[in-house]
Design a protein around this motif. Structure first.
Motif, PDB file in Angstrom:
ATOM      1  N   GLN A 198      23.492 -19.983  15.941  1.00 15.47           N
ATOM      2  CA  GLN A 198      22.699 -18.799  15.630  1.00 15.47           C
ATOM      3  C   GLN A 198      21.469 -19.171  14.802  1.00 15.47           C
ATOM      4  O   GLN A 198      20.369 -18.647  15.016  1.00 15.47           O
ATOM      5  N   MET A 255      17.514 -18.724  15.805  1.00 10.90           N
ATOM      6  CA  MET A 255      16.554 -18.059  14.925  1.00 10.90           C
ATOM      7  C   MET A 255      15.362 -18.970  14.638  1.00 10.90           C
ATOM      8  O   MET A 255      14.213 -18.518  14.579  1.00 10.90           O
ATOM      9  N   GLN A 271      13.117 -18.983  17.593  1.00 14.61           N
ATOM     10  CA  GLN A 271      12.399 -17.711  17.667  1.00 14.61           C
ATOM     11  C   GLN A 271      11.224 -17.708  16.692  1.00 14.61           C
ATOM     12  O   GLN A 271      10.129 -17.239  17.018  1.00 14.61           O
ATOM     13  N   GLU A 273      10.790 -18.662   5.992  1.00 14.23           N
ATOM     14  CA  GLU A 273      11.969 -18.385   6.818  1.00 14.23           C
ATOM     15  C   GLU A 273      12.569 -19.678   7.355  1.00 14.23           C
ATOM     16  O   GLU A 273      13.788 -19.869   7.344  1.00 14.23           O
ATOM     17  N   LEU A 301      16.278 -21.371   6.784  1.00 17.61           N
ATOM     18  CA  LEU A 301      17.184 -21.768   7.865  1.00 17.61           C
ATOM     19  C   LEU A 301      17.642 -23.211   7.695  1.00 17.61           C
ATOM     20  O   LEU A 301      18.809 -23.539   7.929  1.00 17.61           O
TER      21      LEU A 301
END
Length: 376
Positions: free
Chosen positions: A147, A151, A154, A348, A352
């Motif tokens: 996941q 992300m 993306q 971000e 991650l």
């Protein structure tokens, strides 16, 4: 007949999310085996790097058949009467071999170092239960990592879309644009390598000498290697002014991407990099960077040189590549907008990456508990 495993084969297995090695880049026949007097290792041998930087990565894999390993790899065979292959695999996954490595220039572990490691053995059926529990918990962690990877991809896709929208005037419409080739945007220069046999070119150098290995960020303020002013004066490595765009034109990384960065200090570069010092009455260095990032794949595809052993960019084709650009004032607005967007996206991405590190630590915690008898 026999897979000939190297460190790269182990890395491919691990990076592919597998434990079992089911193929190799190279194979050896019985005839070659006899010629080089190589030793065959059995199926279900746990293999890993024993020397170099790869040792610090702590990657492990299991052979699926009889095979050969090169001198940079070591194998530990599981005696089926005493230990299950996966039990041994997970046990060695817990061991940080870098802590056992010799304090030399090149890290390494020896057979004698490995023989001193104590393996906590128990009945085979208990070992299987421990393996099952480890794999159950690892599966949960791996699902979360998938996941996170999704992300991350993306975020990268969003960033690319924003860059293209910015330079096409879709975020803030341009009053007008001009079209020209990259050649006309400033002065171009290449680099070179001062002779390594001349110590005064390198010793106590304080001028950054940028090579592809330094091109890992958008802005360059330093480099791993440095040269002296005497090297600049007496070699092909000439000084490139701050604000110039640095472009990797020869490197294996060009298979995947075209590294570009803006030099924020005066630098020199090696022969694998070209530099474009922009005419700032026409275009700003930071805007050039955004242009190259926005059309990275298109530039790489259209300007790649074919038929070479090392990936490279066709320099004359690169010079002919056409771009559009707005006024300098509108470029400044684009730079400001992109910087604001990227600060959010990069934050971000850092989050991650931090989560991925937590996942690795969680796996180590699972292994520690498993071999302390705390999972079952």
């Amino acid at each position: 007949k026999y897979p000939f495993y190297k460190v790269g084969d182990i890395s491919k297995t691990v990076q592919g999310g597998r434990k079992i090695m089911d193929g190799a880049d190279n194979y050896i026949s019985d005839e070659t085996l006899n010629e080089i007097r190589a030793k065959v290792i059995p199926q279900n041998t746990v293999v890993f790097a024993k020397i170099g930087e790869a040792l610090k990565l702590n990657r492990r894999a299991i052979t699926s058949t009889e095979s050969i390993i090169d001198n940079n790899v070591v194998g530990v065979f599981a005696d089926s009467k005493k230990v299950l292959p996966l039990f041994l695999y997970y046990f060695f996954l817990k061991i940080d071999l870098s802590k056992l490595s010799r304090a030399t220039t090149v890290p390494s572990v020896r057979k004698t170092d490995l023989e001193q490691i104590s393996v906590p053995l128990t009945d085979l059926d208990v070992q299987q239960k421990i393996v099952d529990k480890i794999e159950e918990l690892f599966s949960v962690v791996d699902q979360q990592c998938k996941q996170i990877l999704l992300m991350s991809r993306q975020a990268s896709t969003i960033r690319q879309s924003l860059l293209q929208a910015a330079v096409l005037g879709r975020l803030s419409p341009f009053s007008s644009v001009k079209k020209t080739t990259l050649k006309e945007l400033g002065s171009w220069s290449g680099g070179g390598t001062p002779s390594k046999s001349v110590p005064k070119f390198w010793k106590d150098g304080d001028i950054p000498w940028v090579s592809p290995k330094d091109m890992k960020s958008r802005f360059i303020i330093d480099s791993q290697d440095k040269i002296t002013q005497e090297a600049v004066d007496n070699s092909s490595a000439k000084l490139i002014s701050a604000g110039s765009l640095l472009i990797v034109t020869r490197s294996g990384i060009l298979r995947r991407t075209l590294p570009v960065a803006v030099a924020k200090v005066d630098v020199t570069v090696n022969q694998d990099i070209k530099a474009l010092t922009p005419d700032e009455n026409i275009i700003l260095g930071d805007y050039l960077l955004i242009l190259f990032e926005a059309f990275n794949q298109d530039i790489r595809f259209k300007c790649s040189k074919s038929g070479t052993t090392v990936e490279s960019i066709e320099y004359p084709t690169l010079l002919r590549y056409e771009v559009e650009y707005p006024s300098v004032d509108e470029q400044k607005k684009v730079i400001q907008m992109v910087n604001e967007f990227e600060s959010i996206i990069f934050a971000e991405e850092r989050s991650l990456k931090k989560t991925n590190k937590i996942a690795d630590r969680l796996k180590q915690s699972i292994l520690k508990q498993a071999f302390a008898g705390e999972l079952i």
